[in-house]
Design an enzyme around this catalytic site. Structure first.
Site, PDB file in Angstrom:
ATOM      1  N   TYR A   1      19.481  59.860   8.333  1.00 29.48           N
ATOM      2  CA  TYR A   1      20.633  59.576   7.459  1.00 29.48           C
ATOM      3  C   TYR A   1      20.305  58.385   6.552  1.00 29.48           C
ATOM      4  O   TYR A   1      20.457  58.458   5.330  1.00 29.48           O
ATOM      5  CB  TYR A   1      21.867  59.288   8.322  1.00 29.48           C
ATOM      6  CG  TYR A   1      23.136  59.076   7.523  1.00 29.48           C
ATOM      7  CD1 TYR A   1      23.843  60.161   7.015  1.00 29.48           C
ATOM      8  CD2 TYR A   1      23.628  57.796   7.273  1.00 29.48           C
ATOM      9  CE1 TYR A   1      25.011  59.976   6.286  1.00 29.48           C
ATOM     10  CE2 TYR A   1      24.794  57.604   6.545  1.00 29.48           C
ATOM     11  CZ  TYR A   1      25.481  58.696   6.056  1.00 29.48           C
ATOM     12  OH  TYR A   1      26.632  58.503   5.334  1.00 29.48           O
ATOM     13  N   ALA A   2      19.827  57.291   7.164  1.00 31.09           N
ATOM     14  CA  ALA A   2      19.510  56.089   6.390  1.00 31.09           C
ATOM     15  C   ALA A   2      18.359  56.362   5.416  1.00 31.09           C
ATOM     16  O   ALA A   2      18.384  55.910   4.261  1.00 31.09           O
ATOM     17  CB  ALA A   2      19.161  54.936   7.322  1.00 31.09           C
TER      18      ALA A   2
ATOM     19  N   SER B   1      25.330  55.115   0.909  1.00 28.07           N
ATOM     20  CA  SER B   1      25.982  54.490   2.069  1.00 28.07           C
ATOM     21  C   SER B   1      25.362  53.120   2.279  1.00 28.07           C
ATOM     22  O   SER B   1      24.203  52.898   1.897  1.00 28.07           O
ATOM     23  CB  SER B   1      25.739  55.357   3.304  1.00 28.07           C
ATOM     24  OG  SER B   1      26.088  54.650   4.476  1.00 28.07           O
TER      25      SER B   1
ATOM     26  N   LYS C   1      19.771  58.443   2.531  1.00 26.20           N
ATOM     27  CA  LYS C   1      20.705  57.657   1.711  1.00 26.20           C
ATOM     28  C   LYS C   1      19.952  56.592   0.917  1.00 26.20           C
ATOM     29  O   LYS C   1      20.330  56.252  -0.204  1.00 26.20           O
ATOM     30  CB  LYS C   1      21.772  57.006   2.599  1.00 26.20           C
ATOM     31  CG  LYS C   1      22.795  57.990   3.162  1.00 26.20           C
ATOM     32  CD  LYS C   1      23.646  58.605   2.073  1.00 26.20           C
ATOM     33  CE  LYS C   1      24.864  59.345   2.586  1.00 26.20           C
ATOM     34  NZ  LYS C   1      25.636  60.007   1.530  1.00 26.20           N
TER      35      LYS C   1
ATOM     36  N   GLY D   1      31.508  68.280  -2.144  1.00 29.19           N
ATOM     37  CA  GLY D   1      32.211  67.848  -0.933  1.00 29.19           C
ATOM     38  C   GLY D   1      33.650  67.512  -1.249  1.00 29.19           C
ATOM     39  O   GLY D   1      34.222  66.557  -0.716  1.00 29.19           O
ATOM     40  N   ALA D   2      34.260  68.362  -2.128  1.00 21.83           N
ATOM     41  CA  ALA D   2      35.587  68.039  -2.676  1.00 21.83           C
ATOM     42  C   ALA D   2      36.726  68.326  -1.701  1.00 21.83           C
ATOM     43  O   ALA D   2      37.832  67.825  -1.877  1.00 21.83           O
ATOM     44  CB  ALA D   2      35.809  68.822  -3.967  1.00 21.83           C
ATOM     45  N   GLY D   3      36.473  69.117  -0.659  1.00 17.18           N
ATOM     46  CA  GLY D   3      37.575  69.596   0.182  1.00 17.18           C
ATOM     47  C   GLY D   3      38.136  68.574   1.154  1.00 17.18           C
ATOM     48  O   GLY D   3      39.264  68.722   1.620  1.00 17.18           O
TER      49      GLY D   3
ATOM     50  N   ASP E   1      26.558  75.928  -0.521  1.00 13.32           N
ATOM     51  CA  ASP E   1      25.983  75.135   0.570  1.00 13.32           C
ATOM     52  C   ASP E   1      24.814  74.356  -0.027  1.00 13.32           C
ATOM     53  O   ASP E   1      23.783  74.928  -0.403  1.00 13.32           O
ATOM     54  CB  ASP E   1      25.502  76.079   1.682  1.00 13.32           C
ATOM     55  CG  ASP E   1      24.910  75.304   2.849  1.00 13.32           C
ATOM     56  OD1 ASP E   1      24.656  74.090   2.705  1.00 13.32           O
ATOM     57  OD2 ASP E   1      24.686  75.929   3.904  1.00 13.32           O
TER      58      ASP E   1
HETATM   59  N1  NAP Z   1      32.977  58.266   6.365  1.00 16.13           N
HETATM   60  C1  NAP Z   1      32.103  57.253   6.384  1.00 16.13           C
HETATM   61  O1  NAP Z   1      32.176  56.347   7.247  1.00 16.13           O
HETATM   62  C2  NAP Z   1      31.019  57.186   5.328  1.00 16.13           C
HETATM   63  C3  NAP Z   1      30.345  55.969   5.152  1.00 16.13           C
HETATM   64  C4  NAP Z   1      29.368  55.859   4.169  1.00 16.13           C
HETATM   65  C5  NAP Z   1      29.079  56.947   3.372  1.00 16.13           C
HETATM   66  N2  NAP Z   1      29.734  58.118   3.551  1.00 16.13           N
HETATM   67  C6  NAP Z   1      29.392  59.246   2.698  1.00 16.13           C
HETATM   68  O2  NAP Z   1      30.539  59.646   1.993  1.00 16.13           O
HETATM   69  C7  NAP Z   1      30.383  61.014   1.581  1.00 16.13           C
HETATM   70  C8  NAP Z   1      31.663  61.774   1.878  1.00 16.13           C
HETATM   71  O3  NAP Z   1      31.816  61.864   3.291  1.00 16.13           O
HETATM   72  P1  NAP Z   1      33.246  61.749   3.984  1.00 16.13           P
HETATM   73  O4  NAP Z   1      33.252  60.479   4.739  1.00 16.13           O
HETATM   74  O5  NAP Z   1      34.322  62.016   2.991  1.00 16.13           O
HETATM   75  O6  NAP Z   1      33.122  62.913   5.073  1.00 16.13           O
HETATM   76  P2  NAP Z   1      34.002  64.257   5.290  1.00 16.13           P
HETATM   77  O7  NAP Z   1      35.444  63.941   5.314  1.00 16.13           O
HETATM   78  O8  NAP Z   1      33.382  64.909   6.496  1.00 16.13           O
HETATM   79  O9  NAP Z   1      33.681  65.127   3.998  1.00 16.13           O
HETATM   80  C9  NAP Z   1      32.373  65.578   3.735  1.00 16.13           C
HETATM   81  C10 NAP Z   1      32.399  66.645   2.642  1.00 16.13           C
HETATM   82  O10 NAP Z   1      31.031  67.086   2.410  1.00 16.13           O
HETATM   83  C11 NAP Z   1      31.027  68.495   2.341  1.00 16.13           C
HETATM   84  N3  NAP Z   1      29.743  69.023   2.810  1.00 16.13           N
HETATM   85  C12 NAP Z   1      29.121  68.744   3.981  1.00 16.13           C
HETATM   86  N4  NAP Z   1      27.974  69.455   4.078  1.00 16.13           N
HETATM   87  C13 NAP Z   1      27.878  70.196   2.944  1.00 16.13           C
HETATM   88  C14 NAP Z   1      26.939  71.145   2.466  1.00 16.13           C
HETATM   89  N5  NAP Z   1      25.869  71.515   3.188  1.00 16.13           N
HETATM   90  N6  NAP Z   1      27.141  71.715   1.249  1.00 16.13           N
HETATM   91  C15 NAP Z   1      28.235  71.385   0.524  1.00 16.13           C
HETATM   92  N7  NAP Z   1      29.174  70.495   0.920  1.00 16.13           N
HETATM   93  C16 NAP Z   1      28.994  69.911   2.127  1.00 16.13           C
HETATM   94  C17 NAP Z   1      32.185  68.956   3.224  1.00 16.13           C
HETATM   95  O11 NAP Z   1      32.755  70.162   2.746  1.00 16.13           O
HETATM   96  P3  NAP Z   1      32.520  71.630   3.410  1.00 16.13           P
HETATM   97  O12 NAP Z   1      32.614  71.457   4.883  1.00 16.13           O
HETATM   98  O13 NAP Z   1      33.559  72.472   2.758  1.00 16.13           O
HETATM   99  O14 NAP Z   1      31.163  72.022   2.953  1.00 16.13           O
HETATM  100  C18 NAP Z   1      33.217  67.845   3.004  1.00 16.13           C
HETATM  101  O15 NAP Z   1      34.057  68.164   1.926  1.00 16.13           O
HETATM  102  C19 NAP Z   1      29.158  61.537   2.320  1.00 16.13           C
HETATM  103  O16 NAP Z   1      28.044  61.554   1.453  1.00 16.13           O
HETATM  104  C20 NAP Z   1      28.931  60.513   3.423  1.00 16.13           C
HETATM  105  O17 NAP Z   1      27.576  60.459   3.850  1.00 16.13           O
HETATM  106  C21 NAP Z   1      30.711  58.263   4.512  1.00 16.13           C
END
Ligand code: NAP
Length: 262
Positions: free
Chosen positions: A155-156, A145, A159, A17-19, A68
């Site tokens: 989700y919960a 999370s 996680k 999820g580096a992008g 994916d």
């Molecule tokens: N934002 C919050 O409030 C929050 C809170 C608690 C925990 N988190 C956790 O933090 C982590 C990062 O999320 P973020 O907040 O940075 O969200 P984000 O900005 O939407 O980034 C999510 C990343 O995950 C990748 N991804 C999603 N589905 C994928 C798949 N099937 N295969 C490979 N890559 C996938 C996406 O890349 P592509 O689209 O290129 O695949 C994207 O780079 C997640 O695990 C999320 O559950 C987030």
């Protein structure tokens, strides 16, 4: 161009999820720390652009492996990278949420979410842990999370599985130099909620910056902490969640719904 000796000397991190969001900030921070990188995600064009930026700005090597992680082939492709090349730090960060509850989601959607948030984390962590244990060094960071302490849908549940798995793995690696850390962030300003198609809920103070989450979690991982909770408000919330009756947690979780709040 730097020499092969320089490259061999640099640590190497693989970030899923580096992008976007948190993953993107991990890659920038690690590149600034002279890590070579393997960038994983589905959006190949976005990852290639990021790789180019990081290589030219920080003089490191950044490879792109599109995958994916909701599909077995995607997980196998990344496992193959972990088993065939040196990965000193694995960050299982990829993830997303679902807008609808358990009864209103397609069963395949629930299974795919569980694979990305839990199955992929398990499979890649186990593969990396074996390699790292044999090499006598390495670290694994699994982004869970604070929702892991709640009952907010699949989700919960997924996680929570990732959190317990990470704690169990850390126990098995206790007498080795390999560290394993679960990160439990609260709300972070990323693309997460946009992708869900919901407005960001709640007041401003509940929102964490990616920079803070990355700084705190990397520092905790370096110290060998098994659970990292960025943000004082979420450390407090976690303490409350640990002592609150489970019935209260269930009630609070039922009241919180992205569908209702959007
Ligand atoms: N934002 C919050 O409030 C929050 C809170 C608690 C925990 N988190 C956790 O933090 C982590 C990062 O999320 P973020 O907040 O940075 O969200 P984000 O900005 O939407 O980034 C999510 C990343 O995950 C990748 N991804 C999603 N589905 C994928 C798949 N099937 N295969 C490979 N890559 C996938 C996406 O890349 P592509 O689209 O290129 O695949 C994207 O780079 C997640 O695990 C999320 O559950 C987030």
């Amino acid at each position: 161009m730097d020499s092969r000796a320089d490259e061999a000397a640099r640590p190497r991190a693989l970030v899923t999820g580096a992008g976007a969001g948190l993953g993107r900030e991990y890659t920038r921070r690690l590149a600034a720390d002279s890590y070579d990188l393997v960038l994983v995600g589905r959006n190949e064009a976005r990852l290639r652009e990021l790789a180019q930026q990081l290589e030219s700005e920080f003089s490191i090597r950044a490879e792109v492996v599109p995958a994916d992680l909701s599909a077995a082939e995607g997980i196998d492709a990344i496992r193959a990278v972990i088993e065939s090349t040196r990965v000193d730090l694995l960050i299982n960060n990829a993830g997303y949420g679902l807008k609808h509850g358990l009864l209103d989601s397609d069963p395949d959607e629930l299974a795919e979410l569980d694979t990305v948030l839990s199955g992929a984390v398990r499979d890649l962590s186990v593969a990396a842990a074996k390699e790292m244990k044999a090499r006598g060094r390495g670290g694994i960071i699994n982004v869970s999370s604070l929702a892991a302490l709640t009952t907010m849908g699949q989700y919960a549940a997924s996680k929570s599985a990732a959190l317990v798995f990470t704690e169990a793995l850390a126990g098995e690696l206790r007498d080795t130099p390999v560290t394993v850390t679960a990160v439990l962030p609260g709300f972070i300003r990323t693309e997460f909620h946009e992708r869900l198609g919901v407005d960001r809920p709640g007041p401003g103070w509940i929102w964490l910056d990616v920079e803070h989450v990355v700084t705190r979690s990397l520092a905790d991982a370096r110290r060998g902490k098994v659970v990292s909770i960025p943000g004082w408000q979420y450390r407090l919330a976690a303490q409350v969640a640990h002592v609150a009756p489970r019935s209260l947690i269930r009630l609070g979780s039922e009241k919180f719904s992205f569908e209702r709040n959007s």
